[in-house]
Design a protein around this motif. Structure first.
Motif, PDB file in Angstrom:
ATOM      1  N   ASP A  97       0.714  -1.276  -0.006  1.00  0.00           N
ATOM      2  CA  ASP A  97      -0.023  -0.066  -0.125  1.00  0.00           C
ATOM      3  C   ASP A  97       0.894   1.316   0.070  1.00  0.00           C
ATOM      4  OD1 ASP A  97      -2.957  -0.887   0.404  1.00  0.00           O
ATOM      5  OD2 ASP A  97      -1.918  -2.128   1.853  1.00  0.00           O
ATOM      6  N   GLY A 100       2.277   1.870  -3.673  1.00  0.00           N
ATOM      7  CA  GLY A 100       1.083   1.929  -4.674  1.00  0.00           C
ATOM      8  C   GLY A 100       0.681   3.274  -4.787  1.00  0.00           C
ATOM      9  N   ARG A 101      -0.338   3.221  -5.868  1.00  0.00           N
ATOM     10  CA  ARG A 101      -0.962   4.701  -5.575  1.00  0.00           C
ATOM     11  C   ARG A 101      -2.154   4.836  -4.440  1.00  0.00           C
ATOM     12  NH1 ARG A 101      -4.067   5.242 -11.364  1.00  0.00           N
ATOM     13  NH2 ARG A 101      -5.055   3.270 -10.386  1.00  0.00           N
ATOM     14  N   VAL A 103      -4.994   5.848  -4.667  1.00  0.00           N
ATOM     15  CA  VAL A 103      -6.493   5.439  -5.166  1.00  0.00           C
ATOM     16  C   VAL A 103      -6.439   3.682  -5.226  1.00  0.00           C
ATOM     17  CG1 VAL A 103      -7.292   7.304  -6.747  1.00  0.00           C
ATOM     18  CG2 VAL A 103      -5.842   5.397  -7.550  1.00  0.00           C
ATOM     19  N   ASP A 104      -5.326   3.272  -5.288  1.00  0.00           N
ATOM     20  CA  ASP A 104      -5.377   1.819  -4.994  1.00  0.00           C
ATOM     21  C   ASP A 104      -5.140   1.075  -3.762  1.00  0.00           C
ATOM     22  OD1 ASP A 104      -5.644   1.314  -7.817  1.00  0.00           O
ATOM     23  OD2 ASP A 104      -3.428   1.927  -8.154  1.00  0.00           O
ATOM     24  N   CYS A 105      -5.013   1.968  -2.671  1.00  0.00           N
ATOM     25  CA  CYS A 105      -4.684   1.604  -1.362  1.00  0.00           C
ATOM     26  C   CYS A 105      -5.986   0.509  -0.751  1.00  0.00           C
ATOM     27  CB  CYS A 105      -4.668   2.702  -0.419  1.00  0.00           C
ATOM     28  SG  CYS A 105      -4.016   2.371   1.488  1.00  0.00           S
ATOM     29  N   SER A 106      -5.430  -0.283  -0.192  1.00  0.00           N
ATOM     30  CA  SER A 106      -6.452  -1.329   0.214  1.00  0.00           C
ATOM     31  C   SER A 106      -6.994  -0.776   1.566  1.00  0.00           C
ATOM     32  CB  SER A 106      -5.900  -3.103   0.423  1.00  0.00           C
ATOM     33  OG  SER A 106      -4.925  -2.581   1.645  1.00  0.00           O
ATOM     34  N   ASN A 154       2.877   8.767  -1.210  1.00  0.00           N
ATOM     35  CA  ASN A 154       1.644   8.217  -1.290  1.00  0.00           C
ATOM     36  C   ASN A 154       0.772   8.356  -0.288  1.00  0.00           C
ATOM     37  OD1 ASN A 154       2.841   7.537  -3.574  1.00  0.00           O
ATOM     38  ND2 ASN A 154       3.582   5.546  -3.032  1.00  0.00           N
TER      39      ASN A 154
END
Length: 252
Positions: A97, A100-101, A103-106, A154
């Protein structure tokens, strides 16, 4: 500045960590320090710091384990019956996380990052409040990425923004008890935690080139500001984010 004061330092990872620089400054100003370590694997890296600053106690504290937090504050209450200041210098995000972007965070990663990096400060503040009967100082650590989008920082940007926001609320809510709450916002420093950020070497180079002083700050410089904010000399300062970044934050 801190003679006859008792402080809790949470977040020392090793001798290069920001919390270590703060602990050293607190000790130089005369404070008695309690240092925590996350687990037995971390203890060998934290113990030399605790010894160097003359810590009166080195206690286990995994912020995801409520029983350990209770044990730390029970030990402080039993030995001193009070706490004068507290430093929270803790951040965590699962690697996938963090890299990553946003918007892609779990959901799970976001929740864990917020819990360890932000809500844990509230838990510590709540536990410290009854021990700060004569007032006190609560400090936490953020970064410029809470204010602006910093490449590769991020999801930790929004998490640190939340940390700064809750600190302002803590300052208002605990102010009537004489308890102040402030945020330290250092420039990039080569710590173990920072090594997990992609492109961190480039971020340090960019900060060095953009800072008015054309240099990076040190953990000792952060510690000096922390000691001031923990002391009565900063009695009129609360709810504030203090940048210790050589002026980097003033430039686009």
């Amino acid at each position: 500045m801190l003679e006859n004061r008792v402080g809790l330092v949470v977040g020392v990872a090793n001798a290069q960590s920001i919390a270590a620089g703060c602990a050293a400054a607190f000790a130089r100003e005369g404070a008695g320090i309690i240092v925590t370590h996350m687990n037995e694997r971390a203890r060998p890296h934290v113990a030399p710091v605790a010894e160097a600053v003359g810590a009166v106690d080195l206690l286990p504290l995994d912020l995801s384990v409520p029983e350990q937090q209770r044990a730390v504050f029970d030990a402080i209450a039993a030995r001193w019956g009070r706490l004068d200041f507290l430093l929270h210098s803790v951040a965590f995000c699962p690697r996938a996380d963090l890299h990553g972007r946003v918007v892609d965070c779990s959901a799970e990663g976001f929740a864990q990052a917020m819990d360890i990096s932000c809500h844990s400060f509230l838990r510590l503040a709540r536990a410290a409040e009854p021990l700060m009967r004569d007032g006190g100082s609560l400090l936490t650590v953020s970064y410029y990425g809470a204010e602006k989008v910093v490449d590769h920082y991020n999801i930790m940007g929004p998490v640190k923004a939340a940390l700064e926001a809750v600190t302002r609320n803590v300052a208002v809510e605990l102010g009537p008890r004489g308890i102040r709450a402030n945020v330290l916002s250092p420039g990039p420093i080569a710590t173990r935690a920072a090594s997990g950020i992609d492109g961190f070497d480039g971020l340090m180079a960019e900060a060095r080139s953009r800072a008015p002083e054309r240099r990076l700050v040190t953990i000792d410089e952060v510690g000096a500001v922390a000691a001031f904010l923990a002391s009565d000399r900063a009695a009129g300062v609360t709810g504030t984010t203090t940048h210790i970044d050589g002026g980097r934050h003033v430039r686009m």
